[in-house]
Structures are given as C-alpha cells and as structure tokens.
Scaffold this active site. Structure first.
Site, PDB file in Angstrom:
ATOM      1  N   PHE A  12       0.798  -1.128   0.013  1.00  0.00           N
ATOM      2  CA  PHE A  12      -0.084  -0.156  -0.033  1.00  0.00           C
ATOM      3  C   PHE A  12       0.944   1.065  -0.218  1.00  0.00           C
ATOM      4  O   PHE A  12       0.388   2.358  -0.062  1.00  0.00           O
ATOM      5  CB  PHE A  12      -1.046   0.151   1.274  1.00  0.00           C
ATOM      6  CG  PHE A  12      -2.113  -0.966   1.319  1.00  0.00           C
ATOM      7  CD1 PHE A  12      -1.858  -1.985   0.308  1.00  0.00           C
ATOM      8  CD2 PHE A  12      -3.147  -0.770   1.925  1.00  0.00           C
ATOM      9  CE1 PHE A  12      -3.054  -2.926   0.274  1.00  0.00           C
ATOM     10  CE2 PHE A  12      -4.399  -1.508   1.996  1.00  0.00           C
ATOM     11  CZ  PHE A  12      -4.200  -2.867   1.164  1.00  0.00           C
ATOM     12  N   LYS A  13       2.041   1.209   0.251  1.00  0.00           N
ATOM     13  CA  LYS A  13       3.107   2.342   0.414  1.00  0.00           C
ATOM     14  C   LYS A  13       2.505   3.335   1.241  1.00  0.00           C
ATOM     15  O   LYS A  13       1.571   3.300   2.233  1.00  0.00           O
ATOM     16  CB  LYS A  13       3.484   2.609  -1.018  1.00  0.00           C
ATOM     17  CG  LYS A  13       4.117   1.751  -1.837  1.00  0.00           C
ATOM     18  CD  LYS A  13       5.046   2.095  -3.042  1.00  0.00           C
ATOM     19  CE  LYS A  13       5.821   0.700  -3.569  1.00  0.00           C
ATOM     20  NZ  LYS A  13       6.636   1.337  -4.548  1.00  0.00           N
ATOM     21  N   HIS A  95      13.062  -2.984   1.178  1.00  0.00           N
ATOM     22  CA  HIS A  95      12.314  -2.496   0.113  1.00  0.00           C
ATOM     23  C   HIS A  95      13.260  -1.305  -0.332  1.00  0.00           C
ATOM     24  O   HIS A  95      14.083  -0.529   0.466  1.00  0.00           O
ATOM     25  CB  HIS A  95      10.992  -2.050   0.482  1.00  0.00           C
ATOM     26  CG  HIS A  95      10.371  -1.715  -0.780  1.00  0.00           C
ATOM     27  ND1 HIS A  95      10.422  -0.316  -1.313  1.00  0.00           N
ATOM     28  CD2 HIS A  95       9.461  -2.340  -1.378  1.00  0.00           C
ATOM     29  CE1 HIS A  95       9.635  -0.324  -2.521  1.00  0.00           C
ATOM     30  NE2 HIS A  95       8.931  -1.588  -2.436  1.00  0.00           N
ATOM     31  N   GLU A 143      13.197  -5.987  -7.413  1.00  0.00           N
ATOM     32  CA  GLU A 143      12.360  -5.169  -8.206  1.00  0.00           C
ATOM     33  C   GLU A 143      13.594  -4.077  -8.634  1.00  0.00           C
ATOM     34  O   GLU A 143      13.902  -3.329  -7.915  1.00  0.00           O
ATOM     35  CB  GLU A 143      11.662  -4.437  -7.046  1.00  0.00           C
ATOM     36  CG  GLU A 143      10.450  -5.051  -6.356  1.00  0.00           C
ATOM     37  CD  GLU A 143       9.659  -4.359  -5.415  1.00  0.00           C
ATOM     38  OE1 GLU A 143       8.427  -4.719  -5.256  1.00  0.00           O
ATOM     39  OE2 GLU A 143       9.961  -3.182  -5.261  1.00  0.00           O
ATOM     40  N   ILE A 148      10.078   1.165 -10.666  1.00  0.00           N
ATOM     41  CA  ILE A 148       9.068   1.086  -9.679  1.00  0.00           C
ATOM     42  C   ILE A 148       8.162   2.242  -9.860  1.00  0.00           C
ATOM     43  O   ILE A 148       8.782   3.415 -10.121  1.00  0.00           O
ATOM     44  CB  ILE A 148       9.768   1.136  -8.317  1.00  0.00           C
ATOM     45  CG1 ILE A 148      10.410  -0.243  -7.880  1.00  0.00           C
ATOM     46  CG2 ILE A 148       8.590   1.513  -7.341  1.00  0.00           C
ATOM     47  CD1 ILE A 148      11.034  -0.452  -6.541  1.00  0.00           C
ATOM     48  N   ALA A 204       2.403  -2.302  -6.285  1.00  0.00           N
ATOM     49  CA  ALA A 204       1.769  -1.429  -5.539  1.00  0.00           C
ATOM     50  C   ALA A 204       0.916  -0.612  -6.600  1.00  0.00           C
ATOM     51  O   ALA A 204      -0.403  -0.724  -6.605  1.00  0.00           O
ATOM     52  CB  ALA A 204       2.823  -0.451  -5.049  1.00  0.00           C
TER      53      ALA A 204
HETATM   54  O1  G3P Z   1       6.783  -2.868  -3.513  1.00  0.00           O
HETATM   55  C1  G3P Z   1       6.328  -2.792  -4.832  1.00  0.00           C
HETATM   56  C2  G3P Z   1       6.961  -1.979  -5.380  1.00  0.00           C
HETATM   57  O2  G3P Z   1       8.037  -1.470  -5.140  1.00  0.00           O
HETATM   58  C3  G3P Z   1       6.401  -2.024  -7.102  1.00  0.00           C
HETATM   59  O3  G3P Z   1       6.083  -0.665  -7.193  1.00  0.00           O
HETATM   60  O4  G3P Z   1       4.164   0.669  -8.136  1.00  0.00           O
HETATM   61  O5  G3P Z   1       5.846  -0.314  -9.484  1.00  0.00           O
HETATM   62  O6  G3P Z   1       4.094  -1.614  -8.364  1.00  0.00           O
HETATM   63  P1  G3P Z   1       4.908  -0.402  -8.268  1.00  0.00           P
END
Ligand code: G3P
Length: 230
Positions: A12-13, A95, A143, A148, A204
């Site tokens: 959910f950040k 993270h 990731e 991101i 996210a």
């Molecule tokens: O923790 C999930 C993340 O960092 C990826 O973010 O917004 O690119 O799906 P997002």
C-alpha cells in the site's frame, strides 16, 4: 504461517488511496478477490493501519518494514513483537524505498524466525537477490528500482533480469519462493513473471491507483491460475 504460491503481495506504500479508511476499503477488495479466485493475496499497509485491517480481513497482513531491534529502548522503530500483536504475520525487509545494511537485513531475518514472522526481503538486481537468498528469508522479491511506480513492467522491460534472478536464486536457495515487482499492472505482466521463473508478484501502484482494484486483481489471479494449470 503457510503462504501458498503463486502469491500476490500488494504494497500500500504511502499513497493517499491506500491510507486510513481507504486502506481498509482496499484491503476488503483484495480479500474479496482472493476469496473468489482462491489465489493467496497479502496486503501491506502502513504500520498505523495494520491493526484495523487485521481485525477486519482474514487474508494475511504484512508490515512494510521491521527494524533489527529487541524490545526496549529504541525510539521511532518498528518492533516485530508489536507488529505481530497488531495482527501482522510478516514483513517486507529492505524495500528499495526503505533500504537496510546487510547486517541489519540478516538480523531482521533472524528476529523474524524467532518470532515466527514471515520475512520477505527485497533486492534490486539478480546478484543482490542471490546474496539475500543466502540469508534464507521466507521469500525474496526482486524489483529494479528504476521501474518502480512507472507502469512499465519488469516483465516486459527487463525479462532477462527476472530470468537471471530466478537462475541465481535457485542455485543458492532452490526452495525459497521468488517474486518480482516494479511496474506490474496487467494480467499479462503477471503471466510473463510466472513464466520466467517467479512464484508471484509484489505490486503497488498498479492496484492502489487502479480505477477498480478488485477487477485488476481478479485479472492477476486468473493469470496465475492459468499459469498453474498450463
Ligand atoms: O513494493 C512494490 C513496488 O515497489 C512496486 O511498485 O508501483 O511499481 O508496483 P509499483
């Protein structure tokens, strides 16, 4: 706790769309999608929202971060015992937006094991993922930070990075589930991630910012169910 693969973890950040009351609404949507499709989904709200969400939904709730500390004189830290009492069953560690030193990652994993708290350690590339896998967390998630929040998925933009990670991680820790994340927004992104050797995704913005998060999650879940029966 036994988390079943394939796994969809929704971070959910600190988006307003997934804070406070809206965090609870989103968690309810995730629970509905998980129950209807039979796919294991985990919600990762801000610490302040954990207790309310854990009291309301039956799906697993993780913390976004835990600190390598024992109960006592620490200030402004996340204590695993307290997160557990609030209803969390696990935590993200390291993270990209909350990075730790290697020694702190290792200590936090050890504390998680002592507390029977699920550890999901994030890494930014294949080599760091393999290093993290050697510490034997419950889950590793790779990731690439530059993708991101972009909506450009690691599955489509950097498939070779997923393949390399899956290969290296399986050499070090073959039984540990590997997830990938960054820009995951469509069912196709999930299908590709699974095909390339992961056991799920960490996502996210693709969910939090979606017009209808439930619908997107059902699409993700159908992709994982199809990949399993293929
Ligand atoms: O923790 C999930 C993340 O960092 C990826 O973010 O917004 O690119 O799906 P997002």
């Amino acid at each position: 706790m036994n988390l079943q693969s394939p796994l969809i973890i929704i971070n959910f950040k600190t988006y307003l769309e997934s804070s406070g009351k809206r965090a609870l609404e989103l968690a309810t949507q995730v629970e509905k999608a998980s129950k209807e499709t039979g796919v294991c989904m985990v919600v990762v709200p801000q610490a302040i929202d954990i207790a309310k969400i854990a009291q309301t939904v039956e799906i697993p709730v993780f913390a976004q971060h835990s600190d390598p500390i024992k109960p006592g004189n620490s200030t402004g830290h996340m204590l695993i015992e307290a997160l557990k009492e609030a209803g969390a069953v696990g935590t993200l560690i390291n993270h990209s937006e909350r990075q730790l030193r290697l020694i702190d990652i290792e200590t936090t994993i050890t504390l998680c094991k002592e507390q029977k708290f699920v550890s999901c350690v994030c890494a930014n590339n294949p080599l760091v993922s393999a290093a993290v896998a050697a510490l034997n967390p419950d889950i590793t998630s790779m990731e690439p930070p530059e993708l991101i929040g972009t909506g450009i998925s690691v599955s489509k933009a950097k498939p070779e990075v997923i393949t390399d990670t899956a290969r290296l991680v399986s050499q070090v820790n073959p039984k540990m589930p590997l997830l990938c994340g960054a820009g995951i927004s469509t069912a196709e992104d999930v299908t590709i991630a699974l095909k390339l050797g992961t056991q799920g995704v960490l996502v996210a913005s693709g969910i939090v910012k979606a017009k209808d998060p439930y619908e997107v999650l059902v699409g993700f879940a159908e992709a994982t169910n199809k990949a399993q029966s293929a």
